[in-house]
Design an enzyme around this catalytic site. Structure first.
Site, mmCIF file in Angstrom:
data_model
loop_
_atom_site.group_PDB
_atom_site.id
_atom_site.type_symbol
_atom_site.label_atom_id
_atom_site.label_comp_id
_atom_site.label_asym_id
_atom_site.label_seq_id
_atom_site.Cartn_x
_atom_site.Cartn_y
_atom_site.Cartn_z
ATOM 1 N N CYS A 193 -20.932 -1.008 2.271
ATOM 2 C CA CYS A 193 -19.843 -1.473 1.934
ATOM 3 C C CYS A 193 -19.114 -1.617 3.391
ATOM 4 O O CYS A 193 -17.903 -0.720 3.377
ATOM 5 C CB CYS A 193 -18.931 -0.779 0.912
ATOM 6 S SG CYS A 193 -19.970 -0.794 -0.725
ATOM 7 N N ALA A 194 -19.320 -2.674 3.924
ATOM 8 C CA ALA A 194 -18.808 -2.570 5.481
ATOM 9 C C ALA A 194 -17.527 -3.315 5.874
ATOM 10 O O ALA A 194 -16.993 -2.697 6.604
ATOM 11 C CB ALA A 194 -19.934 -3.286 6.243
ATOM 12 N N ALA A 195 -17.123 -4.250 4.828
ATOM 13 C CA ALA A 195 -15.809 -4.971 5.285
ATOM 14 C C ALA A 195 -14.449 -4.061 5.150
ATOM 15 O O ALA A 195 -14.499 -3.333 4.145
ATOM 16 C CB ALA A 195 -15.742 -6.132 4.418
ATOM 17 N N ASP A 221 -21.744 -6.284 2.647
ATOM 18 C CA ASP A 221 -20.591 -6.473 1.831
ATOM 19 C C ASP A 221 -20.662 -7.631 0.914
ATOM 20 O O ASP A 221 -21.410 -8.824 1.130
ATOM 21 C CB ASP A 221 -19.123 -6.822 2.747
ATOM 22 C CG ASP A 221 -17.940 -6.092 1.993
ATOM 23 O OD1 ASP A 221 -17.660 -4.972 2.000
ATOM 24 O OD2 ASP A 221 -17.606 -6.773 0.841
ATOM 25 N N ASP A 277 -19.332 3.656 1.779
ATOM 26 C CA ASP A 277 -17.931 3.627 1.776
ATOM 27 C C ASP A 277 -17.316 3.001 0.611
ATOM 28 O O ASP A 277 -17.032 1.687 0.535
ATOM 29 C CB ASP A 277 -17.171 3.038 2.918
ATOM 30 C CG ASP A 277 -15.908 3.375 3.304
ATOM 31 O OD1 ASP A 277 -15.333 3.882 2.429
ATOM 32 O OD2 ASP A 277 -15.181 2.777 4.117
ATOM 33 N N CYS A 279 -11.567 6.246 -0.521
ATOM 34 C CA CYS A 279 -9.992 6.427 0.222
ATOM 35 C C CYS A 279 -9.325 6.678 -1.091
ATOM 36 O O CYS A 279 -8.041 6.296 -1.428
ATOM 37 C CB CYS A 279 -9.548 5.277 0.965
ATOM 38 S SG CYS A 279 -9.622 3.552 -0.080
ATOM 39 N N ASP A 298 -24.942 -7.581 -2.927
ATOM 40 C CA ASP A 298 -24.280 -6.616 -3.890
ATOM 41 C C ASP A 298 -25.369 -5.341 -3.653
ATOM 42 O O ASP A 298 -26.517 -5.493 -3.892
ATOM 43 C CB ASP A 298 -24.584 -7.223 -5.129
ATOM 44 C CG ASP A 298 -24.282 -6.094 -6.136
ATOM 45 O OD1 ASP A 298 -24.134 -4.792 -5.735
ATOM 46 O OD2 ASP A 298 -23.868 -6.297 -7.407
HETATM 47 C C1 LIG Z 1 -13.500 0.678 1.106
HETATM 48 S S1 LIG Z 1 -13.950 -0.919 1.446
HETATM 49 C C2 LIG Z 1 -14.948 -0.513 2.709
HETATM 50 C C3 LIG Z 1 -14.226 -0.424 4.177
HETATM 51 C C4 LIG Z 1 -15.091 -0.245 5.314
HETATM 52 N N1 LIG Z 1 -16.161 0.639 5.287
HETATM 53 C C5 LIG Z 1 -14.511 -0.177 6.699
HETATM 54 O O1 LIG Z 1 -14.242 1.240 7.124
HETATM 55 O O2 LIG Z 1 -13.714 -0.863 7.260
HETATM 56 C C6 LIG Z 1 -15.176 -1.357 0.283
HETATM 57 C C7 LIG Z 1 -15.981 -2.529 0.323
HETATM 58 O O3 LIG Z 1 -16.744 -2.472 -0.474
HETATM 59 C C8 LIG Z 1 -17.037 -3.998 -0.910
HETATM 60 N N2 LIG Z 1 -18.006 -4.046 -2.003
HETATM 61 C C9 LIG Z 1 -17.576 -3.648 -3.277
HETATM 62 N N3 LIG Z 1 -18.400 -3.910 -4.256
HETATM 63 C C10 LIG Z 1 -19.647 -4.023 -3.442
HETATM 64 C C11 LIG Z 1 -21.070 -4.391 -3.903
HETATM 65 N N4 LIG Z 1 -21.452 -4.258 -5.047
HETATM 66 N N5 LIG Z 1 -21.931 -4.357 -2.697
HETATM 67 C C12 LIG Z 1 -21.300 -4.516 -1.388
HETATM 68 N N6 LIG Z 1 -20.123 -4.320 -1.147
HETATM 69 C C13 LIG Z 1 -19.351 -4.077 -2.209
HETATM 70 C C14 LIG Z 1 -15.802 -4.737 -0.900
HETATM 71 O O4 LIG Z 1 -15.762 -5.790 -0.739
HETATM 72 C C15 LIG Z 1 -14.809 -3.758 0.186
HETATM 73 O O5 LIG Z 1 -14.947 -4.626 1.633
#
Ligand SMILES: C[S@@+](CC[C@H](N)C(=O)[O-])C[C@H]1O[C@@H](n2cnc3c(N)ncnc32)[C@H](O)[C@@H]1O
Length: 427
Positions: A250-252, A272, A317, A370, A298
């Site tokens: 979950c990189a973004a 992401d 994350d 978080c 996903d």
């Molecule tokens: C806590 S944020 C990640 C923050 C990031 N790791 C950073 O340090 O910048 C959680 C992320 O999970 C993504 N997310 C939510 N559901 C997801 C899924 N099923 N698969 C992949 N990403 C997902 C969201 O779009 C969001 O960007």
């Protein structure tokens, strides 16, 4: 000045109707092209402040009107003006004049007298009205009742610190790119630019005052990124070595992806689910001159994206309530429902279960949220360990002593946010 008040009132009104503050502000700017950057900063300050102390302000407003106001836009304007009077201690005549001008701009002439009277009455009765707030915990602490009792139950020792920290302004912490320069060398650059800071760790600096990122020396050249101190522990805990296959599930927006790549030349897969948010990962990688395979996916649906090769390291994350970063996202306190916790916990469980088979034997998975709620953290991991006999919960070693952490939970304080870490190894 009344423009900032008008924009803030509109933002507060939309958030109270259920929308996300960041998105609301982004959508509002184009509607006010005449607003200067100073007015925008002031509008942002007022909307954040008003929402941070919303329950106190609403209680003050209730005490000042005979019956609840039917007009939400006017009610929000009054909340913003009360925030200015009570928390910013702005001069009463200025605030009242601005609010009346804002009413005219909103074309609600009928409300002129009302707004004027409410604000003048507040100034006259301030001491008694503010004293009355102490009668109720929700209006003293500015959290929903369920949130307060959950934190009290789960943190009998630290609940007050956690709730009060959540109402402070967030710290602005920098991660200095270790492949380019040391924290000390960057601190000297800051000093030369008259920006004062404190060195928290070899690569981590805390600014005395928040500034705009583009005012940071070397920002565009990738010398520095903005990242919370607790979040900066990911790369250290994950302990990725050169050439390892690493998945950031979950990189973004890519804060942790880029940090890992700054510390080791790994084969990084950064995924992401949101295309829009993944674009921010790509732009951060570009600014820092780093490479990764990025993909919209996903993560729980592994059949759709996984190439069949196991990973040495996985960072999950996970999406969460964000209850540990509430001072950065003040709207969360009013948008979250208690029932959201179990929905997030179910989603996190599904992600953990889907990703575990993708980890090599001996490999490590770092689970991060978080949040400060145990259901998403300690209880989630205990549950996972009970159903996965091949998972070992490793201790988090060699963390700096100035971090406040217990059982993987960072207790939010003036230096860092309330993140949770669990490091799992497959055996
Ligand atoms: C806590 S944020 C990640 C923050 C990031 N790791 C950073 O340090 O910048 C959680 C992320 O999970 C993504 N997310 C939510 N559901 C997801 C899924 N099923 N698969 C992949 N990403 C997902 C969201 O779009 C969001 O960007």
């Amino acid at each position: 000045m009344h423009l900032a008040q008008t924009i803030a009132a509109e933002a507060v009104n939309q958030v109270l109707a259920g929308r996300n503050l960041n998105e609301v502000l982004l959508a509002l700017w184009p509607r006010y092209p005449q607003a200067t950057s100073q007015q925008k900063a002031q509008a942002q300050h007022l909307s954040y402040g008003t929402l941070r102390f919303y329950l106190s302000l609403q209680a003050l407003l209730n005490a000042l009107v005979e019956k609840p106001l039917r007009d939400d836009a006017i009610a929000s304007l009054l909340l913003v003006a009360l925030y200015q009077l009570h928390y910013d201690q702005a001069p009463a005549h200025t605030v009242v004049n601005q609010a009346v001008m804002a009413v005219m701009r909103m074309k609600k002439v009928w409300a002129k007298g009302l707004v004027n009277a409410v604000l003048r009455n507040f100034s006259r009765q301030q001491v008694a009205l503010v004293k009355a707030l102490e009668q109720d915990q929700t209006t003293t602490l500015n959290y929903p009742a369920w949130w307060i009792s959950k934190v009290q139950n789960q943190y009998p020792e630290h609940w007050q610190q956690i709730l009060l920290t959540g109402n402070q302004h967030p710290p602005m912490t920098l991660r200095v790119n270790q492949s380019q320069l040391t924290g000390l060398a960057y601190q000297q650059k800051l000093q030369a630019a008259n920006i004062s800071s404190q060195l928290l760790d070899t690569q981590t600096l805390l600014l005395d005052q928040a500034i705009h990122v583009t005012d940071l020396p070397g920002f565009n050249e990738g010398e520095v990124s903005v990242q919370d101190y607790a979040a900066q522990m990911t790369a250290r805990c994950l302990d990725a070595q050169a050439n390892m296959r690493v998945l950031d599930a979950c990189a973004a927006p890519g804060g942790k992806t880029c940090h890992i790549l700054e510390t080791a030349q790994v084969q990084m897969w950064a995924l992401d689910v949101s295309e829009q948010r993944l674009a921010r990962v790509n732009s951060n990688l570009q600014r820092l001159n780093l490479q990764a395979h990025t993909q919209v996916a996903d993560v729980a649906k592994t059949d759709a994206w996984w190439d069949g090769q196991l990973f040495d390291r996985i960072l999950l994350d996970a999406p969460c309530t964000a209850s540990g970063v509430v001072r950065r996202h003040v709207d969360i306190k009013w948008l979250r429902r208690e029932s959201d916790i179990s929905s997030f916990a179910a989603q996190q469980k599904e992600m953990l279960q889907a990703l575990w088979p993708l980890l090599k034997q001996g490999g490590k998975l770092l689970y991060v949220t978080c949040s400060i709620f145990a259901e998403e953290n300690e209880l989630q991991i205990n549950n996972f360990l009970q159903t996965h006999a091949d998972a070992l919960h490793l201790p988090l070693l060699e963390l700096p002593h100035n971090l406040q952490i217990q059982k993987g939970q960072f207790i939010p304080n003036e230096y860092h946010d309330g993140l949770f870490y669990a490091l799992l190894q497959k055996h």
